[in-house]
Design a protein around this motif. Structure first.
Motif, PDB file in Angstrom:
ATOM      1  N   ALA A  87      -0.638  15.845 -12.060  1.00 37.31           N
ATOM      2  CA  ALA A  87      -1.888  16.358 -12.622  1.00 37.31           C
ATOM      3  C   ALA A  87      -2.186  17.767 -12.094  1.00 37.31           C
ATOM      4  O   ALA A  87      -2.586  18.645 -12.859  1.00 37.31           O
ATOM      5  CB  ALA A  87      -3.034  15.407 -12.299  1.00 37.31           C
ATOM      6  N   LEU A  88      -1.980  17.978 -10.810  1.00 40.42           N
ATOM      7  CA  LEU A  88      -2.206  19.303 -10.232  1.00 40.42           C
ATOM      8  C   LEU A  88      -1.232  20.331 -10.784  1.00 40.42           C
ATOM      9  O   LEU A  88      -1.597  21.472 -11.057  1.00 40.42           O
ATOM     10  CB  LEU A  88      -2.103  19.253  -8.706  1.00 40.42           C
ATOM     11  N   ARG A  89       0.025  19.941 -10.958  1.00 39.87           N
ATOM     12  CA  ARG A  89       1.028  20.849 -11.518  1.00 39.87           C
ATOM     13  C   ARG A  89       0.644  21.228 -12.949  1.00 39.87           C
ATOM     14  O   ARG A  89       0.755  22.395 -13.337  1.00 39.87           O
ATOM     15  CB  ARG A  89       2.412  20.176 -11.492  1.00 39.87           C
ATOM     16  N   THR A  90       0.135  20.273 -13.713  1.00 41.80           N
ATOM     17  CA  THR A  90      -0.296  20.527 -15.094  1.00 41.80           C
ATOM     18  C   THR A  90      -1.466  21.505 -15.109  1.00 41.80           C
ATOM     19  O   THR A  90      -1.525  22.384 -15.963  1.00 41.80           O
ATOM     20  CB  THR A  90      -0.685  19.210 -15.785  1.00 41.80           C
ATOM     21  N   GLU A  91      -2.396  21.371 -14.159  1.00 38.21           N
ATOM     22  CA  GLU A  91      -3.531  22.279 -14.086  1.00 38.21           C
ATOM     23  C   GLU A  91      -3.097  23.724 -13.847  1.00 38.21           C
ATOM     24  O   GLU A  91      -3.737  24.642 -14.315  1.00 38.21           O
ATOM     25  CB  GLU A  91      -4.479  21.871 -12.942  1.00 38.21           C
ATOM     26  N   HIS A  92      -2.005  23.902 -13.122  1.00 36.33           N
ATOM     27  CA  HIS A  92      -1.582  25.255 -12.744  1.00 36.33           C
ATOM     28  C   HIS A  92      -0.510  25.824 -13.673  1.00 36.33           C
ATOM     29  O   HIS A  92      -0.001  26.907 -13.417  1.00 36.33           O
ATOM     30  CB  HIS A  92      -1.075  25.256 -11.295  1.00 36.33           C
ATOM     31  N   SER A  93      -0.147  25.094 -14.721  1.00 37.33           N
ATOM     32  CA  SER A  93       0.854  25.651 -15.629  1.00 37.33           C
ATOM     33  C   SER A  93       0.226  26.177 -16.893  1.00 37.33           C
ATOM     34  O   SER A  93      -0.859  26.113 -17.201  1.00 37.33           O
ATOM     35  CB  SER A  93       1.928  24.672 -16.026  1.00 37.33           C
ATOM     36  N   GLN A  97       0.831  -1.199   0.000  1.00 42.92           N
ATOM     37  CA  GLN A  97       0.000   0.000   0.000  1.00 42.92           C
ATOM     38  C   GLN A  97       0.867   1.250   0.000  1.00 42.92           C
ATOM     39  O   GLN A  97       0.499   2.265  -0.587  1.00 42.92           O
ATOM     40  CB  GLN A  97      -0.936  -0.001   1.204  1.00 42.92           C
ATOM     41  N   HIS A  98       2.030   1.179   0.632  1.00 47.37           N
ATOM     42  CA  HIS A  98       2.936   2.319   0.674  1.00 47.37           C
ATOM     43  C   HIS A  98       3.382   2.707  -0.738  1.00 47.37           C
ATOM     44  O   HIS A  98       3.338   3.875  -1.118  1.00 47.37           O
ATOM     45  CB  HIS A  98       4.139   1.985   1.562  1.00 47.37           C
ATOM     46  N   LYS A  99       3.794   1.717  -1.522  1.00 47.44           N
ATOM     47  CA  LYS A  99       4.257   1.996  -2.887  1.00 47.44           C
ATOM     48  C   LYS A  99       3.130   2.542  -3.750  1.00 47.44           C
ATOM     49  O   LYS A  99       3.327   3.474  -4.539  1.00 47.44           O
ATOM     50  CB  LYS A  99       4.857   0.740  -3.519  1.00 47.44           C
ATOM     51  N   ILE A 100       1.931   1.983  -3.602  1.00 50.12           N
ATOM     52  CA  ILE A 100       0.790   2.458  -4.386  1.00 50.12           C
ATOM     53  C   ILE A 100       0.407   3.871  -3.963  1.00 50.12           C
ATOM     54  O   ILE A 100       0.073   4.720  -4.791  1.00 50.12           O
ATOM     55  CB  ILE A 100      -0.404   1.490  -4.258  1.00 50.12           C
ATOM     56  N   MET A 148       0.157   9.541  -5.233  1.00 49.82           N
ATOM     57  CA  MET A 148       0.482  10.924  -4.906  1.00 49.82           C
ATOM     58  C   MET A 148       1.312  11.560  -6.021  1.00 49.82           C
ATOM     59  O   MET A 148       1.093  12.720  -6.380  1.00 49.82           O
ATOM     60  CB  MET A 148       1.220  11.005  -3.569  1.00 49.82           C
ATOM     61  N   ARG A 149       2.261  10.818  -6.571  1.00 50.52           N
ATOM     62  CA  ARG A 149       3.101  11.347  -7.652  1.00 50.52           C
ATOM     63  C   ARG A 149       2.230  11.696  -8.862  1.00 50.52           C
ATOM     64  O   ARG A 149       2.347  12.776  -9.441  1.00 50.52           O
ATOM     65  CB  ARG A 149       4.173  10.314  -8.037  1.00 50.52           C
TER      66      ARG A 149
END
Length: 102
Positions: free
Chosen positions: A96-102, A82-85, A90-91
């Protein structure tokens, strides 16, 4: 050597502690500094290569019961921990969030 046994977990105290994460801490009013403060230099990496001042752990409180269940299901599908997933999710989410704000 004796093994120290843990007592039972007090669920009420645990919930009280976790509820603190749901309410923002009250910040005291800033006090005027008698002299100017020098800027903090950039954090130098530690010997392990991890940046200084960046925590290596993060405590997460779920906001919906379906999220940990879904994490466990996806981890089982991919035959990973579960840690790896969670880190992979999160990555992908951060990208996706970074793409939304660029």
């Amino acid at each position: 050597m004796a093994i120290k046994k843990r007592g039972p977990i007090d669920q009420a105290r645990l919930e009280e502690f976790a509820a603190g994460a749901d309410t923002p801490a009250v910040q005291p009013a800033p006090v005027a500094s008698p002299r100017p403060v020098a800027p903090t230099p950039a954090a130098a990496p530690e010997a392990s290569g991890w940046p200084a001042g960046v925590p290596r752990t993060f405590l997460l409180r779920w906001n919906a019961p379906d999220m940990p269940q879904e994490l466990a299901e996806i981890a089982a599908l991919e035959d990973r921990s579960q840690h790896k997933i969670a880190l992979k999710a999160m990555r992908l989410g951060l990208e996706a969030l970074r793409t939304e704000h660029s």
